[in-house]
Design a protein around this motif. Sequence first.
Motif, PDB file in Angstrom:
ATOM      1  N   HIS A   1       0.833  -1.202   0.000  1.00 42.97           N
ATOM      2  CA  HIS A   1       0.000   0.000   0.000  1.00 42.97           C
ATOM      3  C   HIS A   1       0.871   1.256   0.000  1.00 42.97           C
ATOM      4  O   HIS A   1       0.594   2.209  -0.720  1.00 42.97           O
ATOM      5  CB  HIS A   1      -0.941  -0.012   1.198  1.00 42.97           C
ATOM      6  N   GLN A   2       1.928   1.243   0.796  1.00 46.33           N
ATOM      7  CA  GLN A   2       2.824   2.389   0.874  1.00 46.33           C
ATOM      8  C   GLN A   2       3.483   2.651  -0.479  1.00 46.33           C
ATOM      9  O   GLN A   2       3.528   3.791  -0.945  1.00 46.33           O
ATOM     10  CB  GLN A   2       3.890   2.154   1.939  1.00 46.33           C
TER      11      GLN A   2
ATOM     12  N   LEU B   1       0.965   4.115  -2.928  1.00 45.30           N
ATOM     13  CA  LEU B   1       0.651   5.503  -2.600  1.00 45.30           C
ATOM     14  C   LEU B   1       1.768   6.436  -3.065  1.00 45.30           C
ATOM     15  O   LEU B   1       1.509   7.469  -3.679  1.00 45.30           O
ATOM     16  CB  LEU B   1       0.431   5.660  -1.092  1.00 45.30           C
TER      17      LEU B   1
END
Length: 65
Positions: free
Chosen positions: A2-3, A6
């Motif tokens: 997810h990081q 993003l």
Amino acid sequence: MHQSALIERLKAKGSPLVLGGDGRCCSPGHTAKYGTYSMMDLESGKILDIQVVQVCQLNIVHEFE
């Protein structure tokens, strides 16, 4: 994952990232062995990273490619 996704979305915008960070080691009147450090994109308000570190660590470096 997810990081990474993003960060890639923010980089794809083509404008420079404006980052801000802050750390907290202990609450008033308490002694802590660990602290937290967070990094945020100031334009979107999204938290990009949170690290838990020992208070005795003085050199905190996080590198974004």
